[in-house]
Write an enzyme that holds these catalytic residues in place. Structure first.
Site, PDB file in Angstrom:
ATOM      1  N   GLU A  91       9.212  -3.131  10.678  1.00  0.00           N
ATOM      2  CA  GLU A  91       9.667  -2.028  10.092  1.00  0.00           C
ATOM      3  C   GLU A  91      10.141  -1.111  11.162  1.00  0.00           C
ATOM      4  O   GLU A  91       9.554  -0.729  11.921  1.00  0.00           O
ATOM      5  CB  GLU A  91       8.425  -1.368   9.309  1.00  0.00           C
ATOM      6  CG  GLU A  91       8.864  -0.336   8.604  1.00  0.00           C
ATOM      7  CD  GLU A  91       7.880   0.155   7.503  1.00  0.00           C
ATOM      8  OE1 GLU A  91       7.006  -0.712   7.028  1.00  0.00           O
ATOM      9  OE2 GLU A  91       8.026   1.475   6.962  1.00  0.00           O
ATOM     10  N   ASP A 138       0.841  -1.394   0.028  1.00  0.00           N
ATOM     11  CA  ASP A 138       0.128  -0.121  -0.141  1.00  0.00           C
ATOM     12  C   ASP A 138       0.888   1.287   0.112  1.00  0.00           C
ATOM     13  O   ASP A 138       0.453   2.281   0.027  1.00  0.00           O
ATOM     14  CB  ASP A 138      -0.863  -0.122   1.373  1.00  0.00           C
ATOM     15  CG  ASP A 138      -0.462   0.128   2.537  1.00  0.00           C
ATOM     16  OD1 ASP A 138       0.977  -0.128   2.648  1.00  0.00           O
ATOM     17  OD2 ASP A 138      -1.237   0.223   3.545  1.00  0.00           O
TER      18      ASP A 138
HETATM   19  O1  KIV Z   1       3.541  -1.037   1.594  1.00  0.00           O
HETATM   20  C1  KIV Z   1       4.602  -1.317   1.650  1.00  0.00           C
HETATM   21  O2  KIV Z   1       5.385  -1.259   0.604  1.00  0.00           O
HETATM   22  C2  KIV Z   1       5.065  -1.931   2.774  1.00  0.00           C
HETATM   23  C3  KIV Z   1       6.864  -2.293   2.716  1.00  0.00           C
HETATM   24  C4  KIV Z   1       7.312  -1.053   3.182  1.00  0.00           C
HETATM   25  C5  KIV Z   1       6.859  -3.530   3.945  1.00  0.00           C
HETATM   26  O3  KIV Z   1       4.486  -2.494   3.524  1.00  0.00           O
END
Ligand code: KIV
EC number: 2.1.2.11
Length: 264
Positions: free
Chosen positions: A181, A45
């Site tokens: 994260e 997302d």
């Molecule tokens: O939405 C995304 O790209 C993510 C990654 C950064 C893990 O959740």
């Protein structure tokens, strides 16, 4: 060439082999990443920011993710494909089941959800019904307004303990992968060692089982700003496929992420 599955990633973890992941949003980039050897592709997302130009991920809809999942699916042959469940698409277990079904039918192999204890029942229900789940802890961008900004999480002992407990509980509930994260290196290491399932880090140091980055950061085209934990491999190599190979090689050899990309 055998397809990457959750069992492959588990085997990588058991063998101590690091694996690489990238976000992808269309068939062409996904095809290039897949053929260069990226193991896991995420229709993230993050598209709200890097594709749609929003300040955060909250405006992304289930239709957006389903559309891009269909595109990515057509481009790949080997990688495991994870689709992100967007903001408020899994607020209840019932919503989660309806929306995760849409993403699996669009071609995802697994769905990703952000959050801890409140999600345990949802993770179990999805898994029991045949939908594999990747959990996501630490800086969960859908909660950016609760955090008061994109801030490193788990820096104090209480929060670090809570995140560790949530990671264990999510695994027990059935999650087959975990993304962490922007958490301190030591916490990411503790979580990775405590869990049987593979842990993928972004801004979490080199001790996790795999790494994930946003493709726009790796290719240096993220609206002028590259997060500290990321790396512009295109600047280093000058060519997209070489950039992807450099990323894979540096993760494999433990060169990326180095201390300049991590939080203590
Ligand atoms: O939405 C995304 O790209 C993510 C990654 C950064 C893990 O959740």
């Amino acid at each position: 060439m055998s397809k990457i599955t959750s069992s492959t990633l588990l085997k990588f973890k058991q063998e101590g082999k690091k694996f690489t992941s990238l976000t992808a949003y269309d068939a062409s980039f996904a095809g290039a990443f897949d053929s260069e050897g990226i193991d896991v592709l995420l229709v993230g997302d993050s598209m709200g920011m890097v594709l749609q130009g929003h300040d955060d991920t909250l405006p992304v809809t289930i239709d957006d993710i389903a559309y891009h999942t269909r595109c990515v699916r057509r481009g790949i042959k080997r990688a495991l494909l994870i689709a992100d469940m967007p903001f408020m698409s899994y607020a209840t277990p019932e919503q989660a089941m309806t929306n995760a079904t849409t993403l699996m039918q669009a071609g995802a192999n697994m769905v990703k959800v952000e959050g801890g204890h409140w999600l345990l029942d949802t993770v179990t229900k999805l898994t029991e019904r045949g939908i594999p789940v990747c959990a996501h802890l630490g800086l969960t961008p859908q909660s950016v307004h609760v955090f008061g900004g994109f801030k490193v999480q788990g820096r104090d002992a209480d929060n670090a303990q809570r995140i560790l407990n949530e990671a264990k509980a999510l695994e027990a509930a059935g999650a087959q992968l975990l993304v962490v994260e922007c958490i301190p290196v030591a916490l990411a290491k503790t979580i990775t060692e405590a869990l049987t399932i593979p842990v993928i880090g972004i801004g979490a140091g080199a001790d996790t089982d795999g790494q994930i980055l946003v493709m726009h950061d790796v290719l240096g085209i993220s609206s002028g700003y590259i997060p500290r934990f990321s790396k512009n491999y295109l600047a280093q190599t000058g060519e997209i496929r070489s950039a992807i190979r450099a990323y894979i090689e540096e993760v494999d050899k433990g060169i990326f992420p180095s201390s300049e990309h991590t939080f203590s």
